[in-house]
Write an enzyme that holds these catalytic residues in place. Structure first.
Site, PDB file in Angstrom:
ATOM      1  CG  ASP A 366       5.971   8.354   1.124  1.00 26.67           C
ATOM      2  OD1 ASP A 366       5.455   7.300   1.538  1.00 26.67           O
ATOM      3  OD2 ASP A 366       5.832   8.762  -0.055  1.00 26.67           O
ATOM      4  CD  GLU A 369       6.989   1.736   3.102  1.00 23.82           C
ATOM      5  OE1 GLU A 369       7.809   2.170   2.261  1.00 23.82           O
ATOM      6  OE2 GLU A 369       6.047   2.389   3.541  1.00 23.82           O
ATOM      7  CG  ASP A 454       0.077   5.056  -1.812  1.00 26.53           C
ATOM      8  OD1 ASP A 454       0.071   6.046  -1.044  1.00 26.53           O
ATOM      9  OD2 ASP A 454       1.054   4.759  -2.517  1.00 26.53           O
TER      10      ASP A 454
HETATM   11  O1  MIG Z   1       5.909   6.350  -5.007  1.00 26.30           O
HETATM   12  O2  MIG Z   1       5.459  11.129  -2.746  1.00 26.30           O
HETATM   13  O3  MIG Z   1       2.101   6.969  -0.067  1.00 26.30           O
HETATM   14  O4  MIG Z   1       1.186   9.602  -0.140  1.00 26.30           O
HETATM   15  O5  MIG Z   1       1.937  11.166  -2.343  1.00 26.30           O
HETATM   16  C1  MIG Z   1       4.906   7.147  -4.439  1.00 26.30           C
HETATM   17  C2  MIG Z   1       4.491  10.641  -3.631  1.00 26.30           C
HETATM   18  C3  MIG Z   1       5.474   7.971  -3.318  1.00 26.30           C
HETATM   19  C4  MIG Z   1       3.671   7.446  -1.795  1.00 26.30           C
HETATM   20  C5  MIG Z   1       2.844   8.000  -0.675  1.00 26.30           C
HETATM   21  C6  MIG Z   1       1.959   9.091  -1.192  1.00 26.30           C
HETATM   22  C7  MIG Z   1       2.787  10.168  -1.822  1.00 26.30           C
HETATM   23  C8  MIG Z   1       3.636   9.578  -2.955  1.00 26.30           C
HETATM   24  N1  MIG Z   1       4.474   8.500  -2.425  1.00 26.30           N
END
Ligand code: MIG
Length: 731
Positions: A366, A369, A454
């Protein structure tokens, strides 16, 4: 005090804007480097490759997106490019491409777009961005895949602009039948032009350049449950037990960021997950695969060995002054691995021994980017050339030379996954890795599945998941899904049921929700909802042999699992408009309800005869019909003439081996395919699998083996013809 004065404006910007409304004049070409055109047949399709190197800047002309080399025959200067394609360097830091977009051509692909299936009539910026609001205003999202199909039936083309720098694709937004791409870079690039050819051939050829996904572990196609976050061991165990006691099939549980020790990557919380290894082992015994999230930010903590090592070995991104760049993410002040360096990828890969040792089944990447709390808009407003290196946030290093971050930003997530993949492969050589990522560029399918980030518990996002996932497939990424039930917000039961009705057909089948939302597990809503969801999830497990066989097809020809109707009905002009329905493989037409308190919708049926998935009178194709879809039913139709391999009930794919596979025949004469192997190793790449061509003629099913070297002697098979079930010998 009350302000009574009228506000005064500075009209400068208004004047400037007014001026810039004038039709843009084409700037002069200032390119003074080297460019080459090469030609090659790739998977039977003509491909041209135009490669340009600005003077002295040869790097990145073949970026990390290309996975298969081809033999490019150099063409002499002056070859005519199709679609009137021309290019020039318009500024220092910008290349422009111009092409014609005749009326009727549809544009598919470009990765993750909040858009209809046809991308035409808008501008699309490609720059990986953590955009939390997926609305009409959203332009760049998490993925940036510079590949687009120009769909025109058998004369379709594909453009692949191989550069990880920001790009802006303007697809006839001024209704002048012109397309334009602005590429913001000072480096080299390659533009590939595929075609003319039919749509499936374009994808076959594109994936012969950028790669096709390998077979995923079978378990990863089962039901997955996620939540930000299950806070401790007890909760995770409880969730697992609920699934098993209530007989709701599930294969996977995710651990979101709170399993870590103060968000330090490669650790677990000693307070809330004290018996981490044991918990994973026990879940394993209940046939659950545990997946942990891994973010790129490494906590700046002089005592944290991962940070110390990264610092010592020079593995982090740097500022222009050569200092380690520190940004804000979940662990607080954090450093960011420079995945462009092979040493960094190796180090990161090796660190996965922490997860492998603990029995973690897969990794969820995650925030790659990369997302930074202190940098939510990576591109300057109104950018018309790549900013100077000093304004590119931080730097990377490629072969010991410095590169501004924006030049390679779109690669960050993909290189992180490449490294994760490398770690899992090295540490478990004959086990198919499962990785899920948020950010990606072209070629991600070689390493990872994707989800679309999200979304909200909004019906609009339920509906949009169809065109969005179709465009992922059109970008070479077959293994994709969105958070079922929606991430932000609280999903009401009716919406969750509607979402599962569609979600059982997503290649990635995952329920996920943020920390503020109400519980979203299928058993969190009372009896009626649970009963309907159970049936839907069971349907998904029933479809696994079909889905798995489709995946195998993808590994051979790059065909996505979720396909727009035009994939199989390229001449059908009504089908070309449909993006509220799709085909799963050739044989299943999916047309879900995506609105509240509706139980009926219009479905367009392409030519042929279509059987309601759960039985009933077949519908004649070539027309649009209003169809009843009661809450909890399967919104799908099976093409007459097809055979769908289906599995008997199971609680997880651990029972797949012992279930019965039924070849369900639709129509008097029917065909189908069936693929089977061990579901977990790479032995299929060494030929250890079975592939069967099934056909039904005059009430008799026969199976011809296309390939046979996997021992499935223990398995039971059956055939279902017009509702009559009998056992079948597959040999
Ligand atoms: O700033 O890890 O898209 O699926 O649950 C949020 C917490 C960070 C974004 C992800 C989401 C995840 C969440 N993350």
């Amino acid at each position: 005090m009350i302000e009574t004065d009228a506000p005064t404006y500075d009209w400068t910007t208004a004047r400037q804007r007014r001026k810039s409304w004038k039709a843009e004049e084409r700037p002069k070409n200032l390119f003074s480097g080297e460019s080459k055109v090469g030609k090659c047949q790739v998977a039977g399709v003509d491909v041209l490759k135009i490669a340009a190197h600005p003077e002295g800047l040869l790097r990145l002309a073949d970026s990390f997106m290309v996975h298969h080399k081809h033999d490019w025959k150099e063409e002499s200067a002056g070859v005519g490019l199709p679609l009137g394609l021309e290019w020039q360097q318009s500024k220092d830091g910008r290349f422009d491409f111009f092409f014609s977009l005749a009326d009727g051509i549809r544009c598919f692909g470009l990765g993750e777009r909040f858009s209809t299936l046809d991308l035409r009539g808008a501008r699309h910026t490609l720059c990986t961005t953590d955009e939390t609001k997926h609305t009409e205003f959203a332009d760049s999202l998490y993925k940036a895949i510079p590949f687009m199909v120009l769909f025109d039936g058998d004369n379709s083309y594909g453009f692949f602009l191989d550069s990880p720098a920001p790009q802006r694709w303007d697809l006839d937004s001024e209704l002048n039948c012109e397309g334009k791409i602005e590429l913001f870079t000072r480096q080299g690039w390659s533009m590939y032009v595929f075609g003319p050819a039919p749509l499936p051939s374009i994808l076959d050829s594109f994936s012969a350049v950028t790669g096709k996904a390998k077979m995923p572990p079978l378990w990863s196609l089962g039901h997955q449950q996620c939540r930000w976050s299950y806070p401790d061991e007890e909760t995770v165990r409880e969730i697992a037990t609920e699934f098993r006691q209530r007989k709701i099939p599930c294969d996977t549980i995710y651990l979101d960021i709170d399993y870590m020790d103060e968000y330090r990557v490669f650790t677990h919380s000693p307070e809330r997950f004290p018996a981490f290894t044991k918990m994973i082992e026990d879940l394993r015994a209940q046939n659950f695969n545990v997946i942990t999230i891994v973010d790129p930010g490494v906590k700046k903590d002089e005592k944290f060995p991962v940070f110390k090592k990264g610092l010592k070995d020079n593995l982090f991104c740097k500022t222009q002054d050569g200092e380690v760049y520190i940004g804000q993410v979940w662990p607080g002040h954090s450093a960011f691995p420079d995945f462009l360096k092979p040493e960094t990828r190796k180090w990161w890969a090796d660190n996965h021994s922490f997860y492998v040792k603990n029995g973690i089944a897969g990794i969820w990447n995650d925030m790659n980017e990369p997302a930074l709390f202190n940098l939510t808009r990576p591109l300057p407003d109104g950018m018309d050339a790549l900013p100077a290196e000093s304004a590119q946030h931080f730097c990377h290093s490629l072969d010991d030379e410095r590169l501004g971050h924006l030049e390679v930003r779109n690669l960050y997530g993909t290189l992180m996954c490449k490294s994760t993949h490398q770690g899992l492969i090295e540490q478990r050589p004959n086990e198919r890795p499962f990785i899920l990522t948020r950010s990606a560029t072209a070629g991600i399918q070689n390493y990872s599945a994707v989800w679309l980030g999200d979304n909200y518990s909004w019906y609009e996002h339920l509906a949009k998941s169809i065109p969005m996932l179709l465009n992922m497939g059109m970008s070479g990424v077959a293994f994709c899904g969105v958070d079922i039930g929606g991430f932000f917000g609280s999903c009401p039961p009716e919406m969750l049921i509607r979402w599962y009705e569609l979600g059982i057909f997503y290649p990635l089948f995952r329920n996920h929700c943020w920390l503020e939302g109400r519980a979203q597990e299928p058993f969190a809503y009372g009896e009626k909802c649970e009963m309907l969801l159970r049936k839907l999830i069971e349907t998904r497990y029933g479809l696994l042999p079909y889905i798995y066989s489709l995946f195998h097809e993808h590994t051979t020809n790059g065909a996505p699992l979720m396909r727009p109707l035009s994939w199989h009905y390229p001449q059908d002009r009504i089908a070309a408009n449909a993006d509220d329905e799709f085909l799963l493989g050739e044989n299943i037409l999916v047309a879900p309800i995506t609105e509240r308190s509706k139980s009926c919708r219009n479905v367009y049926f392409p030519e042929g005869l279509w059987h309601p998935f759960n039985g009933g009178t077949p519908v004649k194709g070539g027309q649009t019909l209003a169809v009843e879809i009661p809450l909890g039913s399967v919104p799908a139709f099976v093409r007459d003439g097809s055979i769908i391999p289906m599995a008997s009930a199971m609680q997880s794919t651990a029972e797949y081996e012992s279930c019965t596979i039924t070849f369900k025949c639709f129509g008097k004469n029917a065909q189908g395919m069936y693929f089977e192997d061990d579901g977990k190793s790479f032995d299929y790449e060494r030929g250890v699998y079975n592939e069967w061509q099934l056909s039904l003629k005059e009430g008799q099913l026969s199976a011809v083996s296309v390939h046979k070297s996997f021992d499935s002697a223990g398995r039971k098979y059956a055939v279902d013809i017009e509702g009559k079930n009998s056992s079948f010998k597959l040999s």
